[in-house]
Scaffold this active site. Sequence first.
Site, PDB file in Angstrom:
ATOM      1  N   HIS A   1     -20.077  22.733   1.419  1.00 36.95           N
ATOM      2  CA  HIS A   1     -21.371  22.660   0.718  1.00 36.95           C
ATOM      3  C   HIS A   1     -21.266  22.791  -0.805  1.00 36.95           C
ATOM      4  CE1 HIS A   1     -23.474  22.675   4.493  1.00 36.95           C
ATOM      5  NE2 HIS A   1     -23.067  23.885   4.820  1.00 36.95           N
TER       6      HIS A   1
ATOM      7  N   ASP B   1     -18.751  20.342  11.707  1.00 43.46           N
ATOM      8  CA  ASP B   1     -19.551  21.558  11.518  1.00 43.46           C
ATOM      9  C   ASP B   1     -21.007  21.260  11.922  1.00 43.46           C
ATOM     10  OD1 ASP B   1     -19.183  24.235   9.554  1.00 43.46           O
ATOM     11  OD2 ASP B   1     -21.244  23.507   9.668  1.00 43.46           O
TER      12      ASP B   1
ATOM     13  N   HIS C   1     -23.519  22.050  10.335  1.00 36.72           N
ATOM     14  CA  HIS C   1     -24.279  21.721   9.124  1.00 36.72           C
ATOM     15  C   HIS C   1     -23.747  20.433   8.484  1.00 36.72           C
ATOM     16  CE1 HIS C   1     -24.634  26.142   9.614  1.00 36.72           C
ATOM     17  NE2 HIS C   1     -25.865  25.960   9.172  1.00 36.72           N
TER      18      HIS C   1
ATOM     19  N   ASP D   1     -19.499  26.291  14.424  1.00 35.05           N
ATOM     20  CA  ASP D   1     -20.853  26.832  14.567  1.00 35.05           C
ATOM     21  C   ASP D   1     -21.746  25.940  15.435  1.00 35.05           C
ATOM     22  OD1 ASP D   1     -20.814  24.898  12.603  1.00 35.05           O
ATOM     23  OD2 ASP D   1     -21.711  26.137  11.028  1.00 35.05           O
TER      24      ASP D   1
HETATM   25 ZN   LIG Z   1     -21.875  25.233   9.338  1.00 30.72          ZN
END
Ligand SMILES: [Zn+2]
Length: 367
Positions: A133, A168, A170, A257
């Site tokens: 990120h 991931d 995200h 995750d």
């Molecule tokens: Zn994540």
Amino acid sequence: MRRAAFVYEEAQSRHVLREDHVFQPNRLQLTYELLNCYGAFEDSLLIAPKMAEEADLLSFHTEDYVSTVKSLSRGKERGDAAAFNFSAAGDNPPYEGMYEVSAMAVGASLVAAELVASGEVDVAFNISGGLHHAAPGYASGFCVFNDAVIAILSLVKRGLRIAYVDIDAHHGDGVQHAFYESDRVLTISLHEWGRYLFPGTGGVGETGKGPGMGYSVNLPLFPYTDDQTYLWAFREIVPPLVERFKPDILVTQLGCDTHYLDPLTHFLLTTEGYSEVVKELRGLAPKWVALGGGGYEIGVVARAWTLAYGVMAEREWPDEIPAEFQERYGLKRLRDESAPSIDSGMKEQARRFAERGVAEIKRSFSL
Ligand SMILES: [Zn+2]
């Protein structure tokens, strides 16, 4: 067996972001210890990372940002910390030693990239990396420096073509952004739909810009997506896209995750499904730089990444966790002992959502 390397040292796990912060560096140490109990480093390389040089950090980050991280790391108060997305109570709290730890995670990814690019090993795994990120000028989503981008840049500088696959939960927004206008790096991210999860981006329509048009791929998935739907969608789009691109090296972000026990996300994957995805990745390219990423249930992280390293090194670990680790941490089985319960209506909704996304990707990328 494949020649594999694991890049890690204990100093990468000692810092504390904040006592109550969900991102606990100790997850790295747990993973290392579990692998060590299985004897993973008897026939693969265990390599200590080096801290990245400032010049490496500046290949992606701004000077302003790097110097801010440095001074916050030394405990200096900065009135402008919020401008770089740092705040004591937020996602990205400044903490003592932040610069060194973050530069070490970047250095570990650079070491992994070098080991693979030079041909010394077939695959190298940096569990402290995958901080996907981080932006050029600010911290984001627990990520200070973007090791994935900096490692990929080091490979592109050697004239190599890179496929980056991010599993991931995200969206891999920082990495996508870095290469959005490049045709040298194909980025593919599968993630929970931005309507329900940070960072909110990663729609199917984000396909790249200028010369990078057609080199950015996003498959958002619905909450409650399970092993079956995830694997189906992955197999429909990732292998054909990567095969067509013909990368010299595959770089993956292996955040775990997506697991059903993860406290931050809403997918329902098991360690079985996760391992299957990692096996699919193994088949995509002979040279592979694997990075860590998210994962907020510490026991799941240690188990999932131990399984992942087994896939990389082509080793099968027994399901019963070695006694010394069991006694220390209470984990008994490597693979999930129970499966998540899935409402059939939700399962169907997640499946249909995935089918629509896959169909749209096939259309826009002419698959
Ligand atoms: Zn994540």
